[in-house]
Design a protein around this motif. Structure first.
Motif, PDB file in Angstrom:
ATOM      1  N   GLU A  51     -12.139 -11.852 -12.174  1.00  0.00           N
ATOM      2  CA  GLU A  51     -13.574 -11.654 -12.332  1.00  0.00           C
ATOM      3  C   GLU A  51     -14.258 -12.001 -11.017  1.00  0.00           C
ATOM      4  OE1 GLU A  51     -15.010 -13.802 -15.715  1.00  0.00           O
ATOM      5  OE2 GLU A  51     -13.832 -12.609 -17.116  1.00  0.00           O
ATOM      6  N   ILE A  52     -15.066 -11.061 -10.511  1.00  0.00           N
ATOM      7  CA  ILE A  52     -15.767 -11.251  -9.244  1.00  0.00           C
ATOM      8  C   ILE A  52     -17.261 -11.075  -9.496  1.00  0.00           C
ATOM      9  CG2 ILE A  52     -16.012 -10.457  -6.864  1.00  0.00           C
ATOM     10  CD1 ILE A  52     -13.249  -9.096  -7.188  1.00  0.00           C
ATOM     11  N   PRO A  53     -18.063 -12.101  -9.227  1.00  0.00           N
ATOM     12  CA  PRO A  53     -19.512 -11.929  -9.338  1.00  0.00           C
ATOM     13  C   PRO A  53     -19.989 -10.890  -8.313  1.00  0.00           C
ATOM     14  CG  PRO A  53     -18.916 -14.254  -9.192  1.00  0.00           C
ATOM     15  CD  PRO A  53     -17.680 -13.468  -8.889  1.00  0.00           C
ATOM     16  N   THR A  54     -20.827  -9.962  -8.752  1.00  0.00           N
ATOM     17  CA  THR A  54     -21.300  -8.923  -7.837  1.00  0.00           C
ATOM     18  C   THR A  54     -22.084  -9.508  -6.667  1.00  0.00           C
ATOM     19  OG1 THR A  54     -23.233  -8.548  -9.234  1.00  0.00           O
ATOM     20  CG2 THR A  54     -21.344  -7.090  -9.561  1.00  0.00           C
ATOM     21  N   SER A  55     -22.695 -10.665  -6.867  1.00  0.00           N
ATOM     22  CA  SER A  55     -23.451 -11.302  -5.783  1.00  0.00           C
ATOM     23  C   SER A  55     -22.537 -11.788  -4.654  1.00  0.00           C
ATOM     24  CB  SER A  55     -24.273 -12.477  -6.315  1.00  0.00           C
ATOM     25  OG  SER A  55     -23.414 -13.454  -6.886  1.00  0.00           O
ATOM     26  N   GLU A  56     -21.236 -11.922  -4.931  1.00  0.00           N
ATOM     27  CA  GLU A  56     -20.272 -12.366  -3.922  1.00  0.00           C
ATOM     28  C   GLU A  56     -19.720 -11.209  -3.085  1.00  0.00           C
ATOM     29  OE1 GLU A  56     -18.949 -15.656  -3.304  1.00  0.00           O
ATOM     30  OE2 GLU A  56     -20.810 -16.127  -4.346  1.00  0.00           O
ATOM     31  N   ILE A  57     -19.856  -9.978  -3.578  1.00  0.00           N
ATOM     32  CA  ILE A  57     -19.265  -8.823  -2.898  1.00  0.00           C
ATOM     33  C   ILE A  57     -20.088  -8.451  -1.672  1.00  0.00           C
ATOM     34  CG2 ILE A  57     -18.639  -6.382  -3.099  1.00  0.00           C
ATOM     35  CD1 ILE A  57     -18.067  -6.922  -6.077  1.00  0.00           C
ATOM     36  N   ILE A  58     -19.401  -8.414  -0.530  1.00  0.00           N
ATOM     37  CA  ILE A  58     -20.033  -8.068   0.746  1.00  0.00           C
ATOM     38  C   ILE A  58     -19.815  -6.602   1.075  1.00  0.00           C
ATOM     39  CG2 ILE A  58     -19.999  -8.491   3.235  1.00  0.00           C
ATOM     40  CD1 ILE A  58     -19.052 -11.349   2.566  1.00  0.00           C
ATOM     41  N   ASN A  59     -18.584  -6.091   0.821  1.00  0.00           N
ATOM     42  CA  ASN A  59     -18.244  -4.733   1.220  1.00  0.00           C
ATOM     43  C   ASN A  59     -17.136  -4.177   0.330  1.00  0.00           C
ATOM     44  OD1 ASN A  59     -18.268  -2.413   2.838  1.00  0.00           O
ATOM     45  ND2 ASN A  59     -16.665  -3.197   4.166  1.00  0.00           N
ATOM     46  N   VAL A  60     -17.209  -2.860   0.082  1.00  0.00           N
ATOM     47  CA  VAL A  60     -16.164  -2.131  -0.629  1.00  0.00           C
ATOM     48  C   VAL A  60     -15.799  -0.932   0.231  1.00  0.00           C
ATOM     49  CG1 VAL A  60     -15.584  -0.806  -2.707  1.00  0.00           C
ATOM     50  CG2 VAL A  60     -17.049  -2.817  -2.890  1.00  0.00           C
ATOM     51  N   SER A  61     -14.506  -0.761   0.514  1.00  0.00           N
ATOM     52  CA  SER A  61     -14.091   0.339   1.390  1.00  0.00           C
ATOM     53  C   SER A  61     -12.663   0.760   1.082  1.00  0.00           C
ATOM     54  CB  SER A  61     -14.195  -0.090   2.852  1.00  0.00           C
ATOM     55  OG  SER A  61     -13.308  -1.159   3.109  1.00  0.00           O
ATOM     56  N   LEU A  62     -12.237   1.848   1.716  1.00  0.00           N
ATOM     57  CA  LEU A  62     -10.849   2.283   1.654  1.00  0.00           C
ATOM     58  C   LEU A  62     -10.113   1.755   2.870  1.00  0.00           C
ATOM     59  CD1 LEU A  62     -11.123   6.012   0.538  1.00  0.00           C
ATOM     60  CD2 LEU A  62     -10.129   4.129  -0.754  1.00  0.00           C
ATOM     61  N   ASP A  63      -8.841   1.442   2.699  1.00  0.00           N
ATOM     62  CA  ASP A  63      -8.005   0.965   3.800  1.00  0.00           C
ATOM     63  C   ASP A  63      -6.838   1.926   3.933  1.00  0.00           C
ATOM     64  OD1 ASP A  63      -6.381  -0.339   5.597  1.00  0.00           O
ATOM     65  OD2 ASP A  63      -6.381  -2.243   4.544  1.00  0.00           O
ATOM     66  N   ASP A  64      -6.631   2.467   5.131  1.00  0.00           N
ATOM     67  CA  ASP A  64      -5.557   3.440   5.298  1.00  0.00           C
ATOM     68  C   ASP A  64      -4.263   2.841   5.837  1.00  0.00           C
ATOM     69  OD1 ASP A  64      -6.415   2.932   7.834  1.00  0.00           O
ATOM     70  OD2 ASP A  64      -6.794   5.016   8.376  1.00  0.00           O
ATOM     71  N   THR A  65      -4.189   1.508   5.950  1.00  0.00           N
ATOM     72  CA  THR A  65      -2.942   0.878   6.384  1.00  0.00           C
ATOM     73  C   THR A  65      -2.028   0.685   5.183  1.00  0.00           C
ATOM     74  OG1 THR A  65      -3.752  -1.378   6.092  1.00  0.00           O
ATOM     75  CG2 THR A  65      -4.130  -0.352   8.240  1.00  0.00           C
ATOM     76  N   TYR A  66      -0.733   0.736   5.393  1.00  0.00           N
ATOM     77  CA  TYR A  66       0.207   0.636   4.279  1.00  0.00           C
ATOM     78  C   TYR A  66       0.134  -0.717   3.576  1.00  0.00           C
ATOM     79  CZ  TYR A  66       4.370   0.572   1.450  1.00  0.00           C
ATOM     80  OH  TYR A  66       5.221   0.464   0.389  1.00  0.00           O
ATOM     81  N   GLY A  67       0.132  -1.795   4.336  1.00  0.00           N
ATOM     82  CA  GLY A  67       0.162  -3.127   3.747  1.00  0.00           C
ATOM     83  C   GLY A  67      -1.201  -3.699   3.446  1.00  0.00           C
ATOM     84  N   GLY A  68      -2.245  -3.019   3.840  1.00  0.00           N
ATOM     85  CA  GLY A  68      -3.577  -3.550   3.623  1.00  0.00           C
ATOM     86  C   GLY A  68      -3.858  -4.648   4.616  1.00  0.00           C
ATOM     87  N   GLY A  69      -4.545  -4.339   5.664  1.00  0.00           N
ATOM     88  CA  GLY A  69      -4.857  -5.172   6.803  1.00  0.00           C
ATOM     89  C   GLY A  69      -4.685  -6.677   6.733  1.00  0.00           C
ATOM     90  N   PRO A  71       2.018  -1.174  -4.567  1.00  0.00           N
ATOM     91  CA  PRO A  71       1.848  -0.368  -3.352  1.00  0.00           C
ATOM     92  C   PRO A  71       2.937   0.696  -3.213  1.00  0.00           C
ATOM     93  CG  PRO A  71       2.784  -2.500  -2.811  1.00  0.00           C
ATOM     94  CD  PRO A  71       2.519  -2.506  -4.285  1.00  0.00           C
ATOM     95  N   TYR A  72       2.522   1.926  -3.272  1.00  0.00           N
ATOM     96  CA  TYR A  72       3.398   3.061  -2.993  1.00  0.00           C
ATOM     97  C   TYR A  72       2.779   3.833  -1.846  1.00  0.00           C
ATOM     98  CZ  TYR A  72       5.600   2.306  -7.541  1.00  0.00           C
ATOM     99  OH  TYR A  72       6.259   1.761  -8.609  1.00  0.00           O
ATOM    100  N   ALA A  73       3.548   4.625  -1.193  1.00  0.00           N
ATOM    101  CA  ALA A  73       3.047   5.397  -0.053  1.00  0.00           C
ATOM    102  C   ALA A  73       1.918   6.345  -0.454  1.00  0.00           C
ATOM    103  CB  ALA A  73       4.180   6.173   0.586  1.00  0.00           C
ATOM    104  N   THR A  74       1.898   6.785  -1.709  1.00  0.00           N
ATOM    105  CA  THR A  74       0.889   7.749  -2.146  1.00  0.00           C
ATOM    106  C   THR A  74      -0.351   7.104  -2.746  1.00  0.00           C
ATOM    107  OG1 THR A  74       1.989   7.940  -4.276  1.00  0.00           O
ATOM    108  CG2 THR A  74       2.598   9.547  -2.583  1.00  0.00           C
ATOM    109  N   THR A  75      -0.395   5.808  -2.861  1.00  0.00           N
ATOM    110  CA  THR A  75      -1.560   5.165  -3.460  1.00  0.00           C
ATOM    111  C   THR A  75      -2.630   4.898  -2.414  1.00  0.00           C
ATOM    112  OG1 THR A  75      -0.590   2.971  -3.189  1.00  0.00           O
ATOM    113  CG2 THR A  75      -0.294   4.012  -5.317  1.00  0.00           C
ATOM    114  N   ASP A  76      -3.875   4.897  -2.882  1.00  0.00           N
ATOM    115  CA  ASP A  76      -4.995   4.524  -2.027  1.00  0.00           C
ATOM    116  C   ASP A  76      -5.179   3.020  -2.104  1.00  0.00           C
ATOM    117  OD1 ASP A  76      -5.764   7.155  -1.254  1.00  0.00           O
ATOM    118  OD2 ASP A  76      -6.671   7.435  -3.232  1.00  0.00           O
TER     119      ASP A  76
END
Length: 84
Positions: A24-42, A52-57
């Protein structure tokens, strides 16, 4: 049986469910939502949810204190829910 990640936004909280996990994440805590194109997630210390699969976003949710990476095949729907 639930397949994939389930994201729900109610009032001021985002609820993320995957397998037996619930975050559970309070919306007031969220700074940014984005896509990441790195395999392992930065970010190494990020909380990873999903398989994590190669075809997943990778949807990245940055909060004031944590970073979450959601591995999904339904990125557009999740981002739309989070930004609504």
């Amino acid at each position: 049986m639930m397949l994939g990640i389930n994201v729900k936004k109610t009032n001021d909280i985002v609820i993320i469910k995957w397998q037996l996990s619930k975050v559970e994440i309070p919306t007031s805590e969220i700074i940014n939502v984005s896509l990441d194109d790195t395999y392992g997630g930065g970010k190494k210390e990020a909380i990873r949810i999903g398989t994590p699969y190669a075809t997943t976003d990778r949807v990245v949710i940055k909060t004031k204190t944590k970073t979450y990476i959601l591995y999904t095949t339904n990125a557009t729907s999740i981002i739309n829910k989070l930004l609504s």
